[in-house]
Design a protein around this motif. Structure first.
Motif, PDB file in Angstrom:
ATOM      1  N   LEU A  32       0.942  -1.076  -0.148  1.00 50.63           N
ATOM      2  CA  LEU A  32      -0.071  -0.120  -0.029  1.00 50.63           C
ATOM      3  C   LEU A  32       0.897   1.230   0.072  1.00 50.63           C
ATOM      4  N   PRO A  33       1.926   1.489   0.746  1.00 50.32           N
ATOM      5  CA  PRO A  33       2.662   2.595   0.661  1.00 50.32           C
ATOM      6  C   PRO A  33       3.357   2.989  -0.665  1.00 50.32           C
ATOM      7  N   ALA A  34       3.690   1.662  -1.467  1.00 54.57           N
ATOM      8  CA  ALA A  34       4.140   1.926  -2.815  1.00 54.57           C
ATOM      9  C   ALA A  34       3.202   2.476  -3.521  1.00 54.57           C
ATOM     10  N   LEU A  35       1.684   2.094  -3.541  1.00 57.36           N
ATOM     11  CA  LEU A  35       0.698   2.557  -4.374  1.00 57.36           C
ATOM     12  C   LEU A  35       0.355   4.049  -3.742  1.00 57.36           C
ATOM     13  N   ALA A  36       0.499   4.404  -2.732  1.00 58.66           N
ATOM     14  CA  ALA A  36       0.168   5.804  -2.161  1.00 58.66           C
ATOM     15  C   ALA A  36       1.320   6.577  -2.673  1.00 58.66           C
ATOM     16  N   ALA A  37       2.553   6.139  -2.926  1.00 66.18           N
ATOM     17  CA  ALA A  37       3.359   7.259  -3.566  1.00 66.18           C
ATOM     18  C   ALA A  37       3.458   7.254  -5.049  1.00 66.18           C
ATOM     19  N   ASN A  38       2.761   6.280  -5.935  1.00 72.64           N
ATOM     20  CA  ASN A  38       3.040   6.385  -7.224  1.00 72.64           C
ATOM     21  C   ASN A  38       1.700   6.210  -8.162  1.00 72.64           C
ATOM     22  N   LEU A  39       0.478   5.875  -7.458  1.00 77.35           N
ATOM     23  CA  LEU A  39      -0.598   5.970  -8.350  1.00 77.35           C
ATOM     24  C   LEU A  39      -0.933   7.226  -8.914  1.00 77.35           C
ATOM     25  N   PRO A  40      -1.614   7.300  -9.949  1.00 74.25           N
ATOM     26  CA  PRO A  40      -1.941   8.494 -10.695  1.00 74.25           C
ATOM     27  C   PRO A  40      -3.116   9.156  -9.584  1.00 74.25           C
ATOM     28  N   ALA A  41      -3.198  10.417  -9.799  1.00 77.87           N
ATOM     29  CA  ALA A  41      -4.177  11.255  -9.114  1.00 77.87           C
ATOM     30  C   ALA A  41      -5.537  10.655  -9.537  1.00 77.87           C
ATOM     31  N   GLY A  42      -6.352  10.396  -8.699  1.00 78.72           N
ATOM     32  CA  GLY A  42      -7.871  10.208  -8.857  1.00 78.72           C
ATOM     33  C   GLY A  42      -8.088   8.798  -8.688  1.00 78.72           C
ATOM     34  N   VAL A  43      -6.917   8.026  -8.476  1.00 79.51           N
ATOM     35  CA  VAL A  43      -7.150   6.244  -8.411  1.00 79.51           C
ATOM     36  C   VAL A  43      -6.790   5.985  -7.039  1.00 79.51           C
ATOM     37  N   ALA A  44      -7.645   5.355  -6.465  1.00 77.07           N
ATOM     38  CA  ALA A  44      -7.757   5.219  -4.976  1.00 77.07           C
ATOM     39  C   ALA A  44      -7.030   3.615  -4.628  1.00 77.07           C
ATOM     40  N   PHE A  45      -6.919   3.411  -3.365  1.00 79.08           N
ATOM     41  CA  PHE A  45      -6.388   2.045  -3.122  1.00 79.08           C
ATOM     42  C   PHE A  45      -7.117   1.638  -1.826  1.00 79.08           C
ATOM     43  N   GLY A  46      -6.835   0.300  -1.591  1.00 81.60           N
ATOM     44  CA  GLY A  46      -7.379  -0.169  -0.242  1.00 81.60           C
ATOM     45  C   GLY A  46      -6.812  -1.690  -0.009  1.00 81.60           C
ATOM     46  N   ALA A  47      -7.321  -2.247   1.090  1.00 79.54           N
ATOM     47  CA  ALA A  47      -6.551  -3.456   1.366  1.00 79.54           C
ATOM     48  C   ALA A  47      -7.770  -4.420   1.257  1.00 79.54           C
ATOM     49  N   GLN A  48      -7.340  -5.804   1.204  1.00 75.08           N
ATOM     50  CA  GLN A  48      -8.050  -6.953   0.781  1.00 75.08           C
ATOM     51  C   GLN A  48      -8.636  -7.528   2.312  1.00 75.08           C
ATOM     52  N   ASP A  49      -8.072  -7.055   3.371  1.00 73.57           N
ATOM     53  CA  ASP A  49      -8.771  -7.455   4.543  1.00 73.57           C
ATOM     54  C   ASP A  49      -8.559  -6.421   5.621  1.00 73.57           C
ATOM     55  N   VAL A  50      -9.062  -6.428   6.765  1.00 69.54           N
ATOM     56  CA  VAL A  50      -9.092  -5.600   7.853  1.00 69.54           C
ATOM     57  C   VAL A  50      -9.331  -6.321   9.154  1.00 69.54           C
ATOM     58  N   SER A  51      -8.810  -6.114  10.334  1.00 70.57           N
ATOM     59  CA  SER A  51      -8.841  -6.732  11.679  1.00 70.57           C
ATOM     60  C   SER A  51     -10.210  -6.208  12.185  1.00 70.57           C
ATOM     61  N   ALA A  52     -11.021  -7.039  13.002  1.00 75.49           N
ATOM     62  CA  ALA A  52     -12.044  -6.878  13.439  1.00 75.49           C
ATOM     63  C   ALA A  52     -11.838  -6.050  14.774  1.00 75.49           C
ATOM     64  N   GLN A  53     -10.362  -6.186  15.095  1.00 76.29           N
ATOM     65  CA  GLN A  53     -10.068  -5.415  16.519  1.00 76.29           C
ATOM     66  C   GLN A  53      -9.610  -4.024  16.226  1.00 76.29           C
ATOM     67  N   GLU A  54      -9.578  -3.168  17.273  1.00 75.21           N
ATOM     68  CA  GLU A  54      -9.075  -1.995  17.324  1.00 75.21           C
ATOM     69  C   GLU A  54      -7.298  -1.814  17.395  1.00 75.21           C
ATOM     70  N   SER A  55      -6.921  -2.755  18.276  1.00 76.08           N
ATOM     71  CA  SER A  55      -5.415  -2.684  18.394  1.00 76.08           C
ATOM     72  C   SER A  55      -5.073  -3.767  19.465  1.00 76.08           C
ATOM     73  N   GLY A  56      -4.041  -3.841  19.673  1.00 79.03           N
ATOM     74  CA  GLY A  56      -3.581  -4.868  20.722  1.00 79.03           C
ATOM     75  C   GLY A  56      -2.833  -6.214  20.383  1.00 79.03           C
ATOM     76  N   ALA A  57      -2.887  -7.331  21.232  1.00 79.38           N
ATOM     77  CA  ALA A  57      -2.267  -8.537  21.005  1.00 79.38           C
ATOM     78  C   ALA A  57      -2.876  -9.279  20.065  1.00 79.38           C
ATOM     79  N   TYR A  58      -2.864  -9.032  18.778  1.00 81.48           N
ATOM     80  CA  TYR A  58      -3.405  -9.706  17.568  1.00 81.48           C
ATOM     81  C   TYR A  58      -2.390  -9.923  16.483  1.00 81.48           C
ATOM     82  N   THR A  59      -1.447 -10.680  16.949  1.00 79.27           N
ATOM     83  CA  THR A  59      -0.244 -10.986  15.861  1.00 79.27           C
ATOM     84  C   THR A  59      -0.777 -11.226  14.502  1.00 79.27           C
ATOM     85  N   GLY A  60      -0.186 -10.471  13.510  1.00 80.21           N
ATOM     86  CA  GLY A  60      -0.553 -10.712  12.299  1.00 80.21           C
ATOM     87  C   GLY A  60      -1.514  -9.925  11.686  1.00 80.21           C
ATOM     88  N   GLU A  61      -2.378  -9.266  12.554  1.00 83.20           N
ATOM     89  CA  GLU A  61      -3.528  -8.552  12.118  1.00 83.20           C
ATOM     90  C   GLU A  61      -3.155  -7.007  11.932  1.00 83.20           C
TER      91      GLU A  61
END
Length: 246
Positions: free
Chosen positions: A48-77
């Protein structure tokens, strides 16, 4: 009806950060926006950081998943806050591969979508049936039950992607009529849940979408774009799909 068409490009587990950078740079050199067509790249989180720095204006990006947890001891999330911090706009939740390979239930999908929305990400909630369900003629009822459970507690900043599992990566594609049948049923459920706002929500079709079939699928009244897998990996195919929708 939503005035925009969304092409959500799901790379799945493909492309290193270096390859993502090169893809984004090639897109920037060749991309000509089509009026009303919005591109968004769903990449592995590490890219995602590589996309943020190189995608043309107007093209968005996102993730293929996201944790259901806010933060904390959830290794790999990876949390929604982390995704927002790198500029992500979307998060795919409930993709059939997550449901199948990781045992994600509708309740888990809804929890992830709620967490995404809490941080300003738009969840792309995926639903769809396997071949045996369709052959029994239960594809509409199955998909709507799945969607209802996956939208529990979810607000209107949401995209729904209908992906018949039997058409993902198989070369088989639901017809434009098949896509519209489910998209119309999904729109009806969204109307029940969200009222008039449902007319502005994007309903996508996913499953072996290519440059030569995307126009017929997205030409249907309740289909507002596509969740694209294999055809998202080559810039030429993405440009072909974008041009087909002009």
């Amino acid at each position: 009806m939503s005035p925009r068409t969304l092409l959500a490009l799901n790379w799945k587990m493909n492309k290193t950060p270096g390859e993502a950078r090169a893809w984004a740079q090639e897109l920037g050199e060749r991309y000509e926006p089509a009026q009303g067509v919005h591109l968004a790249v769903m990449a592995p989180a590490i890219s995602l950081p590589a996309l943020a720095a190189n995608l043309p204006a107007g093209v968005a990006f996102g993730a293929q998943d996201v944790s259901a947890q806010e933060s904390g001891a959830y290794t790999g999330e990876i949390s929604a806050a982390m995704l927002v911090d790198v500029g992500a706009r979307y998060a795919v939740v409930g993709h059939s591969e997550r449901r199948d390979y990781h045992g994600e239930t509708d309740a888990v999908v809804a929890a992830k979508a709620r967490q995404a929305q809490a941080h300003g990400l738009t969840p792309i909630v995926c639903v769809g049936e396997k071949l045996d369900v369709r052959e029994r003629g239960e594809h509409v009822s199955f998909t709507l039950t799945q969607l209802r459970g996956s939208l529990e507690g979810i607000g209107t900043d949401v995209v729904v992607a209908y992906e018949p599992v039997w058409a993902i990566g198989t070369g088989k594609t639901a017809t434009a009529e098949d896509a519209e049948e489910l998209a119309a049923a999904i729109r009806s459920l969204l109307s029940e849940l969200y009222g008039e706002a449902a007319s502005e929500l994007c309903v996508l079709y996913g499953g072996s979408v290519k440059p030569d079939n995307i126009a017929s699928i997205c030409g249907k009244p309740n289909v507002n774009g596509a969740l694209v897998g294999g055809a998202s990996l080559k810039v030429a195919d993405v440009l072909g799909m974008n041009d087909a929708l002009k």
